[in-house]
Design a protein around this motif. Structure first.
Motif, PDB file in Angstrom:
ATOM      1  N   HIS A 152       0.437 -13.679  12.331  1.00  0.00           N
ATOM      2  CA  HIS A 152       1.326 -14.699  12.888  1.00  0.00           C
ATOM      3  C   HIS A 152       2.768 -14.363  12.531  1.00  0.00           C
ATOM      4  O   HIS A 152       3.204 -14.553  11.393  1.00  0.00           O
ATOM      5  CB  HIS A 152       0.919 -16.063  12.298  1.00  0.00           C
ATOM      6  N   GLU A 153       3.508 -13.829  13.512  1.00  0.00           N
ATOM      7  CA  GLU A 153       4.831 -13.275  13.215  1.00  0.00           C
ATOM      8  C   GLU A 153       5.787 -14.223  12.501  1.00  0.00           C
ATOM      9  O   GLU A 153       6.435 -13.838  11.539  1.00  0.00           O
ATOM     10  CB  GLU A 153       5.462 -12.733  14.487  1.00  0.00           C
ATOM     11  N   PRO A 154       5.936 -15.479  12.962  1.00  0.00           N
ATOM     12  CA  PRO A 154       6.924 -16.339  12.291  1.00  0.00           C
ATOM     13  C   PRO A 154       6.635 -16.571  10.797  1.00  0.00           C
ATOM     14  O   PRO A 154       7.561 -16.832  10.035  1.00  0.00           O
ATOM     15  CB  PRO A 154       6.828 -17.659  13.069  1.00  0.00           C
ATOM     16  N   THR A 155       5.384 -16.465  10.381  1.00  0.00           N
ATOM     17  CA  THR A 155       5.078 -16.735   8.964  1.00  0.00           C
ATOM     18  C   THR A 155       5.534 -15.558   8.104  1.00  0.00           C
ATOM     19  O   THR A 155       5.070 -14.437   8.284  1.00  0.00           O
ATOM     20  CB  THR A 155       3.570 -16.990   8.771  1.00  0.00           C
ATOM     21  N   ILE A 156       6.431 -15.847   7.154  1.00  0.00           N
ATOM     22  CA  ILE A 156       6.873 -14.778   6.255  1.00  0.00           C
ATOM     23  C   ILE A 156       6.074 -14.772   4.955  1.00  0.00           C
ATOM     24  O   ILE A 156       5.959 -13.748   4.305  1.00  0.00           O
ATOM     25  CB  ILE A 156       8.397 -14.848   5.966  1.00  0.00           C
ATOM     26  N   GLU A 157       5.523 -15.928   4.578  1.00  0.00           N
ATOM     27  CA  GLU A 157       4.675 -15.978   3.384  1.00  0.00           C
ATOM     28  C   GLU A 157       3.622 -17.049   3.564  1.00  0.00           C
ATOM     29  O   GLU A 157       3.905 -18.116   4.125  1.00  0.00           O
ATOM     30  CB  GLU A 157       5.500 -16.361   2.139  1.00  0.00           C
ATOM     31  N   LEU A 158       2.427 -16.770   3.088  1.00  0.00           N
ATOM     32  CA  LEU A 158       1.383 -17.809   3.064  1.00  0.00           C
ATOM     33  C   LEU A 158       1.311 -18.308   1.622  1.00  0.00           C
ATOM     34  O   LEU A 158       1.057 -17.531   0.698  1.00  0.00           O
ATOM     35  CB  LEU A 158       0.023 -17.238   3.497  1.00  0.00           C
ATOM     36  N   THR A 159       1.576 -19.582   1.444  1.00  0.00           N
ATOM     37  CA  THR A 159       1.632 -20.122   0.081  1.00  0.00           C
ATOM     38  C   THR A 159       0.546 -21.184  -0.098  1.00  0.00           C
ATOM     39  O   THR A 159      -0.111 -21.563   0.875  1.00  0.00           O
ATOM     40  CB  THR A 159       3.029 -20.729  -0.195  1.00  0.00           C
ATOM     41  N   VAL A 160       0.359 -21.645  -1.314  1.00  0.00           N
ATOM     42  CA  VAL A 160      -0.678 -22.652  -1.582  1.00  0.00           C
ATOM     43  C   VAL A 160      -0.083 -23.779  -2.415  1.00  0.00           C
ATOM     44  O   VAL A 160       0.625 -23.530  -3.397  1.00  0.00           O
ATOM     45  CB  VAL A 160      -1.892 -22.050  -2.336  1.00  0.00           C
ATOM     46  N   GLU A 161      -0.368 -25.003  -2.023  1.00  0.00           N
ATOM     47  CA  GLU A 161       0.161 -26.162  -2.747  1.00  0.00           C
ATOM     48  C   GLU A 161      -0.824 -26.585  -3.837  1.00  0.00           C
ATOM     49  O   GLU A 161      -1.986 -26.853  -3.542  1.00  0.00           O
ATOM     50  CB  GLU A 161       0.351 -27.309  -1.751  1.00  0.00           C
ATOM     51  N   ASP A 162      -0.361 -26.629  -5.065  1.00  0.00           N
ATOM     52  CA  ASP A 162      -1.160 -27.116  -6.191  1.00  0.00           C
ATOM     53  C   ASP A 162      -2.609 -26.638  -6.204  1.00  0.00           C
ATOM     54  O   ASP A 162      -3.531 -27.455  -6.216  1.00  0.00           O
ATOM     55  CB  ASP A 162      -1.184 -28.653  -6.179  1.00  0.00           C
ATOM     56  N   PRO A 163      -2.826 -25.349  -6.245  1.00  0.00           N
ATOM     57  CA  PRO A 163      -4.231 -24.899  -6.260  1.00  0.00           C
ATOM     58  C   PRO A 163      -4.920 -25.334  -7.557  1.00  0.00           C
ATOM     59  O   PRO A 163      -4.274 -25.379  -8.602  1.00  0.00           O
ATOM     60  CB  PRO A 163      -4.121 -23.369  -6.203  1.00  0.00           C
ATOM     61  N   ASN A 164      -6.195 -25.673  -7.490  1.00  0.00           N
ATOM     62  CA  ASN A 164      -6.903 -25.942  -8.742  1.00  0.00           C
ATOM     63  C   ASN A 164      -7.605 -24.656  -9.182  1.00  0.00           C
ATOM     64  O   ASN A 164      -7.523 -23.617  -8.526  1.00  0.00           O
ATOM     65  CB  ASN A 164      -7.848 -27.143  -8.622  1.00  0.00           C
ATOM     66  N   GLU A 165      -8.294 -24.766 -10.312  1.00  0.00           N
ATOM     67  CA  GLU A 165      -8.886 -23.572 -10.916  1.00  0.00           C
ATOM     68  C   GLU A 165      -9.879 -22.881  -9.976  1.00  0.00           C
ATOM     69  O   GLU A 165      -9.869 -21.655  -9.824  1.00  0.00           O
ATOM     70  CB  GLU A 165      -9.616 -24.054 -12.162  1.00  0.00           C
ATOM     71  N   ALA A 166     -10.732 -23.691  -9.325  1.00  0.00           N
ATOM     72  CA  ALA A 166     -11.755 -23.112  -8.442  1.00  0.00           C
ATOM     73  C   ALA A 166     -11.088 -22.412  -7.256  1.00  0.00           C
ATOM     74  O   ALA A 166     -11.503 -21.326  -6.848  1.00  0.00           O
ATOM     75  CB  ALA A 166     -12.697 -24.202  -7.948  1.00  0.00           C
ATOM     76  N   PHE A 167     -10.039 -23.038  -6.738  1.00  0.00           N
ATOM     77  CA  PHE A 167      -9.351 -22.427  -5.604  1.00  0.00           C
ATOM     78  C   PHE A 167      -8.642 -21.150  -6.043  1.00  0.00           C
ATOM     79  O   PHE A 167      -8.669 -20.137  -5.341  1.00  0.00           O
ATOM     80  CB  PHE A 167      -8.350 -23.396  -4.974  1.00  0.00           C
ATOM     81  N   ASP A 168      -8.014 -21.206  -7.216  1.00  0.00           N
ATOM     82  CA  ASP A 168      -7.324 -20.027  -7.745  1.00  0.00           C
ATOM     83  C   ASP A 168      -8.258 -18.832  -7.844  1.00  0.00           C
ATOM     84  O   ASP A 168      -7.925 -17.726  -7.451  1.00  0.00           O
ATOM     85  CB  ASP A 168      -6.797 -20.333  -9.156  1.00  0.00           C
ATOM     86  N   ASP A 169      -9.432 -19.074  -8.392  1.00  0.00           N
ATOM     87  CA  ASP A 169     -10.405 -17.984  -8.544  1.00  0.00           C
ATOM     88  C   ASP A 169     -10.772 -17.410  -7.181  1.00  0.00           C
ATOM     89  O   ASP A 169     -10.803 -16.202  -6.980  1.00  0.00           O
ATOM     90  CB  ASP A 169     -11.695 -18.496  -9.214  1.00  0.00           C
ATOM     91  N   MET A 170     -11.042 -18.341  -6.257  1.00  0.00           N
ATOM     92  CA  MET A 170     -11.462 -17.928  -4.922  1.00  0.00           C
ATOM     93  C   MET A 170     -10.363 -17.082  -4.253  1.00  0.00           C
ATOM     94  O   MET A 170     -10.633 -16.030  -3.680  1.00  0.00           O
ATOM     95  CB  MET A 170     -11.711 -19.198  -4.111  1.00  0.00           C
ATOM     96  N   ARG A 171      -9.135 -17.543  -4.410  1.00  0.00           N
ATOM     97  CA  ARG A 171      -8.010 -16.850  -3.789  1.00  0.00           C
ATOM     98  C   ARG A 171      -7.730 -15.512  -4.482  1.00  0.00           C
ATOM     99  O   ARG A 171      -7.510 -14.493  -3.818  1.00  0.00           O
ATOM    100  CB  ARG A 171      -6.782 -17.769  -3.891  1.00  0.00           C
ATOM    101  N   ASP A 172      -7.760 -15.504  -5.824  1.00  0.00           N
ATOM    102  CA  ASP A 172      -7.529 -14.250  -6.556  1.00  0.00           C
ATOM    103  C   ASP A 172      -8.529 -13.194  -6.098  1.00  0.00           C
ATOM    104  O   ASP A 172      -8.173 -12.049  -5.833  1.00  0.00           O
ATOM    105  CB  ASP A 172      -7.719 -14.467  -8.068  1.00  0.00           C
ATOM    106  N   LEU A 173      -9.790 -13.595  -6.023  1.00  0.00           N
ATOM    107  CA  LEU A 173     -10.836 -12.624  -5.679  1.00  0.00           C
ATOM    108  C   LEU A 173     -10.710 -12.168  -4.230  1.00  0.00           C
ATOM    109  O   LEU A 173     -10.889 -10.988  -3.931  1.00  0.00           O
ATOM    110  CB  LEU A 173     -12.227 -13.216  -5.943  1.00  0.00           C
ATOM    111  N   ALA A 174     -10.369 -13.112  -3.340  1.00  0.00           N
ATOM    112  CA  ALA A 174     -10.227 -12.739  -1.928  1.00  0.00           C
ATOM    113  C   ALA A 174      -9.015 -11.825  -1.751  1.00  0.00           C
ATOM    114  O   ALA A 174      -9.089 -10.812  -1.045  1.00  0.00           O
ATOM    115  CB  ALA A 174     -10.089 -13.996  -1.064  1.00  0.00           C
ATOM    116  N   ASP A 175      -7.899 -12.153  -2.409  1.00  0.00           N
ATOM    117  CA  ASP A 175      -6.697 -11.313  -2.292  1.00  0.00           C
ATOM    118  C   ASP A 175      -6.959  -9.923  -2.882  1.00  0.00           C
ATOM    119  O   ASP A 175      -6.549  -8.906  -2.324  1.00  0.00           O
ATOM    120  CB  ASP A 175      -5.499 -11.968  -3.007  1.00  0.00           C
ATOM    121  N   LEU A 176      -7.644  -9.909  -4.026  1.00  0.00           N
ATOM    122  CA  LEU A 176      -7.939  -8.622  -4.669  1.00  0.00           C
ATOM    123  C   LEU A 176      -8.841  -7.766  -3.776  1.00  0.00           C
ATOM    124  O   LEU A 176      -8.595  -6.576  -3.583  1.00  0.00           O
ATOM    125  CB  LEU A 176      -8.605  -8.861  -6.033  1.00  0.00           C
TER     126      LEU A 176
END
Ligand SMILES: CC(=O)SCCNC(=O)CCNC(=O)[C@H](O)C(C)(C)COP(=O)(O)OP(=O)(O)OC[C@H]1O[C@@H](n2cnc3c(N)ncnc32)[C@H](O)[C@@H]1OP(=O)(O)O
Length: 501
Positions: free
Chosen positions: A268-292
């Motif tokens: 999606h061209e207009p998006t320069i960054e995908l950010t997350v609002e107040d992630p909790n621990e479970a979401f953080d883990d999920m995102r870290d692993l998916a990004d990695l």
């Protein structure tokens, strides 16, 4: 207050969410689950006054999520001049659409009248299947009445499952900035709702949060000439709420939905960054692993290496070129990841690339004092490993300096208030926690890779050509908490690193 505890009921226990489907005889229950939190609905103590044998059954039609509330009790407290039983319908009317309060018979009639060929609202953006079934992801804007209606029906799940979570204001004048993704399990004769995610667009002139880029050069130039379309304006897109409902959790579906959304916004061209609002621990883990998992397959990311030719100074600041800064920033921008998250995933990846002799494992650090003199004791399987060479030690120390430098910068306010010796000790503690967390995540990454491979064996994925339509609790071993704890967590200490990005 009566002080008679018998009239109090735990709201977490009293509320039962049921997923139902119509049958000839009425409805059949497919699944039930209790909320994790009810404090934002029934008050901090999560207790309801005035009933014995209270049951608050929130039924949902499993496909279109039409809600129906059934409240029953064995005994109700007789009102006195001082107190009366809580009016449950009144409380829940703030969170549920009016339709949830219709009679059971009307609910059942409506369920039966849902067309057999009903499909979820929005546009189909991705479908996949794995050993848990066939899944489809739909996306749409909140301005689409069908999308808004579904959101309005399921929004109570936010306070029920996200600590401190509040529903979106559907009357928000900026409503067109919200985009939704729905995950559906496609069965032979029906769709079953499995989860959803809301995303909000921020425009460049808004002040970014701590963890977002602040340099003006981060924002591509744009012009307001000609036929101007707001959807083309450069923006940051923020994941606001993300929920997989309990029957569908722990099946890799959250990671999958996140990855699908991330891939959508990479395109999606207009998006320069995908950010997350107040992630909790479970979401953080999920995102870290998916990004990695994603980044570690990208050649530009793999090319980011520790420059082992760098000499470590005896005193003073850590070098700032341990990894090529320009290549780092180019890569980060290309993958639209906020600086802190990118740094964390890169640090994790670089840790996984350290020689086995010095690579940290999950051994509990025994002596926090030692770290400045060399490697941390957070390493595992030491007995089975080769003795580290001087080069191995050097590489580990550079990696440690890379991590510590970032931690120091992020926690500067809190650490800056400490004496030098104390500051070193606290930074070492924060570092040890981060190192341990990375080791934990790398082990999980390995396990998840195996699970995903097993899923993939039974999977075929098809992605329709689509682009995004428009285009709270928190971390456990996080440097934020560690630094706050380390600094005494007193009110005079600034919150050193925002948990949200
Ligand atoms: C920005 C925000 O909204 S923050 C709030 C996030 N939302 C919530 O906390 C609401 C309640 N919770 C949820 O909605 C969900 O639990 C989520 C979103 C946090 C996670 O979704 P899930 O679908 O359960 O995640 P997923 O299945 O991908 O990963 C969870 C676990 O399953 C494991 N797993 C991953 N892939 C697979 C797979 N293919 N098969 C089986 N298990 C898997 C993961 O390793 C992970 O293990 P862990 O519990 O030891 O960490």
């Amino acid at each position: 207050m009566s002080g008679d505890d018998d009239w109090w009921t735990s709201s977490n226990e009293a509320v039962l969410v049921s997923l139902v489907t119509p049958t000839d005889a009425g409805v059949k229950t497919l699944d039930t689950f209790h909320p994790e939190y009810t404090n934002n609905v029934f008050g901090e103590k999560e207790q309801i006054f005035g009933y014995k044998g209270l049951r608050i059954n929130l039924q949902y039609n499993a496909s279109d999520m039409l809600p129906n509330l059934k409240v029953s009790w064995k005994k109700k407290y007789q009102p006195t001049a001082d107190e009366e039983a809580l009016d449950i319908n009144e409380v829940l009317s703030e969170f549920l659409p009016e339709v949830a309060f219709q009679k059971q018979s009307d609910f059942e009639t409506r369920l039966k009248s849902l067309p057999k060929n009903w499909t979820p609202p929005g546009t189909l953006v991705n479908s996949f299947n794995n050993k848990h079934g066939d899944f489809e992801v739909y996306s749409g804007k909140i301005t689409d009445p069908a999308v808004k209606q579904l959101l309005n029906r399921v929004q109570i799940l936010v306070p029920f499952f996200v600590d401190g979570g509040t529903p979106i204001d559907l009357e928000d004048p900026d409503a067109e900035r919200w985009t939704l993704y729905f995950l559906y399990n496609k069965r032979e004769f029906a769709y079953h709702f499995a989860g959803y995610c809301t995303l909000y667009k921020y425009y460049p002139l808004q002040v970014p949060t701590e963890t977002e880029s602040k340099t003006p050069t981060d924002t591509p130039s744009f012009s307001l000439d000609g036929d101007f379309d707001l959807d083309n304006l450069p923006c940051r897109t923020r994941i606001s709420q993300f929920i997989i409902i309990p029957p569908f959790q722990q099946k890799g579906l959250g990671s999958r939905l996140y990855s699908i959304i991330y891939q959508q916004y990479l395109k999606h061209e207009p998006t320069i960054e995908l950010t997350v609002e107040d992630p909790n621990e479970a979401f953080d883990d999920m995102r870290d692993l998916a990004d990695l998992a994603f980044l570690s397959k990208q050649p530009e990311f793999q090319a980011l290496k520790i420059d082992t030719s760098i000499e470590i100074p005896d005193e003073g600041k850590a070098p700032n070129n341990i990894v090529d800064q320009e290549a780092w920033e180019t890569c980060r921008k290309k993958f639209k990841i906020v600086p802190r998250q990118f740094a964390r995933v890169l640090e994790m990846y670089l840790m996984s690339q350290l020689p086995a002799s010095v690579r940290p494992g999950l051994d509990i650090p025994q002596d926090e004092e030692e770290e400045d003199t060399g490697r941390s004791k957070g390493k595992g399987k030491e007995k089975a490993l080769p003795k580290p060479t001087a080069e191995d030690e050097h590489m580990y120390r550079l990696w440690m300096m890379l991590v510590k430098r970032r931690l120091y910068v992020h926690n500067r306010d809190a650490l800056g208030q400490l004496e030098l010796k104390e500051r070193r000790e606290e930074l070492a503690k924060v570092f040890a926690g981060v190192e341990f967390d990375y080791a934990r995540l790398l082990i999980k990454a390995e396990q998840q890779g195996k699970l995903a491979a097993a899923d993939a064996a039974s999977e075929t994925e098809k992605e329709p050509p689509a682009t995004p339509s428009a285009a709270n609790g928190k971390r456990k071993l996080d440097e934020v908490e560690q630094a706050e704890e380390a600094a005494g967590a007193s009110s005079k200490k600034a919150r050193v690193e925002s948990g949200s990005d």
